[in-house]
Design a protein around this motif. Structure first.
Motif, PDB file in Angstrom:
ATOM      1  N   PHE A  77       0.824  -1.202   0.000  1.00  0.00           N
ATOM      2  CA  PHE A  77       0.000   0.000   0.000  1.00  0.00           C
ATOM      3  C   PHE A  77       0.866   1.264   0.000  1.00  0.00           C
ATOM      4  CE2 PHE A  77      -2.462  -3.269   2.215  1.00  0.00           C
ATOM      5  CZ  PHE A  77      -3.692  -3.204   1.567  1.00  0.00           C
ATOM      6  N   PRO A  78       0.891   2.037  -1.089  1.00  0.00           N
ATOM      7  CA  PRO A  78       1.505   3.364  -1.025  1.00  0.00           C
ATOM      8  C   PRO A  78       0.591   4.292  -0.233  1.00  0.00           C
ATOM      9  CG  PRO A  78       0.565   2.969  -3.196  1.00  0.00           C
ATOM     10  CD  PRO A  78       0.402   1.699  -2.428  1.00  0.00           C
ATOM     11  N   ILE A  79       1.166   5.092   0.646  1.00  0.00           N
ATOM     12  CA  ILE A  79       0.383   5.964   1.520  1.00  0.00           C
ATOM     13  C   ILE A  79       0.634   7.415   1.113  1.00  0.00           C
ATOM     14  CG2 ILE A  79      -0.066   6.647   3.899  1.00  0.00           C
ATOM     15  CD1 ILE A  79      -0.875   3.787   3.220  1.00  0.00           C
ATOM     16  N   GLU A  80      -0.453   8.125   0.802  1.00  0.00           N
ATOM     17  CA  GLU A  80      -0.317   9.481   0.288  1.00  0.00           C
ATOM     18  C   GLU A  80       0.276  10.435   1.319  1.00  0.00           C
ATOM     19  OE1 GLU A  80      -3.068  12.922  -1.893  1.00  0.00           O
ATOM     20  OE2 GLU A  80      -3.874  10.917  -1.501  1.00  0.00           O
ATOM     21  N   LYS A  81      -0.184  10.356   2.568  1.00  0.00           N
ATOM     22  CA  LYS A  81       0.286  11.248   3.615  1.00  0.00           C
ATOM     23  C   LYS A  81       0.855  10.435   4.778  1.00  0.00           C
ATOM     24  CE  LYS A  81      -1.165  15.007   1.547  1.00  0.00           C
ATOM     25  NZ  LYS A  81      -0.206  15.993   0.987  1.00  0.00           N
ATOM     26  N   LEU A  82       2.059  10.763   5.173  1.00  0.00           N
ATOM     27  CA  LEU A  82       2.653  10.101   6.337  1.00  0.00           C
ATOM     28  C   LEU A  82       3.617  11.076   7.003  1.00  0.00           C
ATOM     29  CD1 LEU A  82       2.895   7.619   8.116  1.00  0.00           C
ATOM     30  CD2 LEU A  82       4.690   6.752   6.605  1.00  0.00           C
ATOM     31  N   SER A  83       3.102  11.769   8.006  1.00  0.00           N
ATOM     32  CA  SER A  83       3.930  12.725   8.745  1.00  0.00           C
ATOM     33  C   SER A  83       4.888  11.996   9.671  1.00  0.00           C
ATOM     34  CB  SER A  83       3.048  13.689   9.539  1.00  0.00           C
ATOM     35  OG  SER A  83       3.843  14.561  10.318  1.00  0.00           O
ATOM     36  N   LYS A  84       4.315  11.085  10.491  1.00  0.00           N
ATOM     37  CA  LYS A  84       5.108  10.276  11.420  1.00  0.00           C
ATOM     38  C   LYS A  84       4.569   8.857  11.417  1.00  0.00           C
ATOM     39  CE  LYS A  84       4.123  12.810  14.901  1.00  0.00           C
ATOM     40  NZ  LYS A  84       4.026  13.316  16.291  1.00  0.00           N
ATOM     41  N   ILE A  85       5.462   7.900  11.493  1.00  0.00           N
ATOM     42  CA  ILE A  85       5.032   6.503  11.546  1.00  0.00           C
ATOM     43  C   ILE A  85       4.184   6.245  12.780  1.00  0.00           C
ATOM     44  CG2 ILE A  85       5.867   4.124  11.839  1.00  0.00           C
ATOM     45  CD1 ILE A  85       8.136   4.754   9.971  1.00  0.00           C
ATOM     46  N   SER A  86       4.492   6.926  13.859  1.00  0.00           N
ATOM     47  CA  SER A  86       3.735   6.729  15.103  1.00  0.00           C
ATOM     48  C   SER A  86       2.273   7.157  14.971  1.00  0.00           C
ATOM     49  CB  SER A  86       4.396   7.492  16.252  1.00  0.00           C
ATOM     50  OG  SER A  86       4.483   8.877  15.961  1.00  0.00           O
ATOM     51  N   ASP A  87       1.943   7.900  13.887  1.00  0.00           N
ATOM     52  CA  ASP A  87       0.545   8.281  13.664  1.00  0.00           C
ATOM     53  C   ASP A  87      -0.310   7.073  13.310  1.00  0.00           C
ATOM     54  OD1 ASP A  87       1.158  10.921  14.147  1.00  0.00           O
ATOM     55  OD2 ASP A  87       1.346  11.466  12.026  1.00  0.00           O
ATOM     56  N   MET A  88       0.315   6.017  12.837  1.00  0.00           N
ATOM     57  CA  MET A  88      -0.411   4.806  12.448  1.00  0.00           C
ATOM     58  C   MET A  88      -0.620   3.925  13.681  1.00  0.00           C
ATOM     59  SD  MET A  88      -1.034   5.083   9.256  1.00  0.00           S
ATOM     60  CE  MET A  88      -0.526   6.099   7.873  1.00  0.00           C
TER      61      MET A  88
END
Length: 222
Positions: free
Chosen positions: A179-190
């Motif tokens: 899965f390509p992810i359009e927005k990813l500021s921080k991995i910890s957000d997931m």
């Protein structure tokens, strides 16, 4: 009256000259010679490395190879997962690992010019208890930060894509869901990942409501 001979006619004068010549030549021939000079220093060689040539290393430790293009990894984290779903008797689903990469933004879809800042890879196995068909590698992912994305059949070095489909009874297939992810500021957000995909088996019994199954899996990332 005493007869004095010239010095160069005296025999011992020439003897002294000969001795001096022998000593001088001996010193010249052996000059600088010592036990240390007789010892040879060992040397070794090797093929000139790319680093010695001034070239960049070809190592991909800091990049993710997607469709034969290297994308710089800014951050990454892998989660060991112990998820097992046998709620649908024809198959046993297991998820063992989730890897999340934060990347330099890149174009993930040339047709729509969609950009991606991250990449999520879910490793899954499917064991069939009867002949089934399922495509988790074409499923849908919903992230805890509100993004919904469809799986892609990219070629990612080190991972197995396009592995599902028809699975015969007694066979276990495993591979990765990409899965390509359009927005990813921080991995910890997931915090959580919700994965949805369908499975079915062929039957002549039109009243068999068990022939089709929709998986809806939530993975908690700790």
């Amino acid at each position: 009256m005493k007869n004095n001979k010239p010095f160069y006619k005296i025999w011992w004068f020439w003897l002294i000259v000969v001795v001096l010549i022998v000593i001088i030549f001996g010193m010249i021939g052996g000059g600088g010679s010592s036990s240390d000079d007789d010892t040879s220093n060992k040397a070794s060689g090797h093929t000139t490395t790319q680093t010695e040539k001034g070239a960049k290393s070809s190592s991909n430790k800091d990049t993710l190879d997607i469709n034969y293009d290297n994308h710089k990894i800014l951050d990454q984290k892998s989660y060991d997962v112990s998820f097992n779903d046998n709620s649908w008797q024809p198959a046993n689903i297991k998820v063992s690992k989730v890897s999340i990469f934060k990347l330099n933004p890149y174009t993930s879809d040339d047709d729509s010019n969609t950009k991606a800042e991250g990449y999520i890879i879910i490793h899954m196995s499917v064991a069939a208890n009867r002949d089934i068909t399922t495509y988790p590698d074409q499923g849908t992912l919903v992230t805890s930060d509100g993004q919904q994305v469809d799986a892609v059949l990219d070629t990612v070095k080190g991972y197995k894509e396009n592995w599902a489909g028809e699975i015969s009874k007694g066979v276990t297939k495993q591979g990765d869901i990409l899965f390509p992810i359009e927005k990813l500021s921080k991995i910890s957000d997931m915090k959580t990942l919700r994965l949805k995909f369908d499975a079915y088996y062929d039957t002549d019994d039109y009243e068999d409501e068990n022939a089709n199954h929709s998986y809806d899996i939530t993975l908690n990332l700790n």
